[in-house]
Motif scaffolding. Structure first.
Motif, PDB file in Angstrom:
ATOM      1  N   TYR A   1      44.439  96.485  48.888  1.00 49.16           N
ATOM      2  CA  TYR A   1      44.748  97.874  49.239  1.00 49.16           C
ATOM      3  C   TYR A   1      45.533  97.927  50.545  1.00 49.16           C
TER       4      TYR A   1
ATOM      5  N   ASN B   1      49.251  96.947  50.198  1.00 50.09           N
ATOM      6  CA  ASN B   1      50.063  98.027  49.631  1.00 50.09           C
ATOM      7  C   ASN B   1      50.261  99.157  50.641  1.00 50.09           C
ATOM      8  N   TRP B   2      49.210  99.448  51.421  1.00 49.13           N
ATOM      9  CA  TRP B   2      49.301 100.500  52.436  1.00 49.13           C
ATOM     10  C   TRP B   2      50.333 100.132  53.498  1.00 49.13           C
TER      11      TRP B   2
ATOM     12  N   ARG C   1      52.936  98.172  53.148  1.00 47.17           N
ATOM     13  CA  ARG C   1      54.284  98.280  52.563  1.00 47.17           C
ATOM     14  C   ARG C   1      54.764  99.732  52.566  1.00 47.17           C
ATOM     15  N   ARG C   2      53.845 100.647  52.290  1.00 49.42           N
ATOM     16  CA  ARG C   2      54.228 102.066  52.315  1.00 49.42           C
ATOM     17  C   ARG C   2      54.593 102.537  53.718  1.00 49.42           C
TER      18      ARG C   2
END
Length: 285
Positions: free
Chosen positions: A274, A277-278, A280-281
């Motif tokens: 998680y 991905n966070w 990368r955002r």
């Protein structure tokens, strides 16, 4: 036994008041506004050991009393759900209240995999009563308390060390090996003209020592490395799905930065996946 029951406030029209100030006819679907709790002087009393529901609660009360921490046993029952007629259909009563700290304590000695239902109730309580501070102590927390804060009424038992799995020298050698491998990977994957150093992010407070050790080895190889930390919280939804949330993000600008995650322990990998991905955002590469 005297128990205070926390329930939503009713307006003069007989409807429930929500935190948004809008009346609702469906108390099950809306979070009730939390009224001020009445004074606890009405429920403070002398409590004998025979009144506790579990021996662990007796031990915990002894620790609190020995260290002069004021406590009340099960003073408040919180309504978590309501039937169609407005009567509470589900209640939750925390074990202890510490008035000097304005904190409720729920103590459970069940094994970690058996406390799912209790965790669900605590999440529901926090949703309905956001101003109520409550802490859940698990079995491991209870055992640590007994070891760290013994009191005269419970003589401490001698502790023995188990088998050593990895020596300190083996751990140092492995950290050195990891640091050298990371340094080589950073050099091999560096893009031409890259000016910002790789950002090493420690996941949680438990990763700090490992992060410092690994970063020290990388820097000894003359490779630049910046550091930061993040804090995550893990919870389950009412449907039972596991979720992760970032409660403290990194203080460094992540736009275009390469990131190295350092965690002290990985079980299922849900939190790290998680977080990746966070990041990368947020612009990390």
């Amino acid at each position: 036994m005297s128990v205070l029951i926390a329930r939503p406030e009713r307006s003069k029209t007989g409807s429930l008041e929500t935190r948004s100030g809008v009346d609702s006819r469906n108390p099950v679907q809306t979070a009730p506004w939390q009224p001020a709790l009445p004074p606890l002087r009405h429920v403070v009393r002398q409590t004998g050991e025979q009144e506790f529901a579990h021996p662990a609660e007796t031990d915990f009360s002894r620790i609190l009393s020995y260290y002069r921490i004021r406590w009340v046993y099960e003073p408040t029952a919180f309504a978590l759900a309501w039937a169609a007629d407005g009567r509470p259909s589900e209640m939750f009563t925390p074990d202890f209240y510490l008035p000097d700290h304005q904190l409720y304590i729920e103590l459970t000695t069940m094994r970690q995999r058996l406390v799912t239902r209790k965790n669900r109730k605590l999440r529901r309580l926090r949703e309905l009563y956001p101003n109520v501070r409550i802490k859940l102590l698990y079995r491991r927390d209870y055992l640590r308390l007994l070891d760290a804060y013994p009191c005269p009424e419970r003589p401490s038992e001698p502790c023995t060390l188990g088998r050593t799995l990895f020596s300190a020298e083996a751990i140092r050698d492995r950290i050195t090996e990891i640091g050298q491998q990371i340094a080589n990977d950073i050099v091999a994957t560096s893009a031409p003209g890259e000016t910002e150093p790789v950002l090493a992010i420690g996941v949680g407070s438990g990763s700090r020592r490992f992060l410092d050790a690994v970063v020290g080895e990388v820097r000894q190889a003359d490779v630049r490395l910046a550091t930061d930390t993040v804090r995550l919280t893990r919870y389950r939804t009412l449907g039972g799905a596991r979720r992760v949330r970032v409660c403290r993000g990194p203080q460094t600008d992540l736009q275009g930065r390469r990131v190295l995650l350092v965690a002290d322990i990985i079980s299922t990998g849900l939190s790290v996946a998680y977080l990746a991905n966070w990041l990368r955002r947020q612009g990390a590469t």
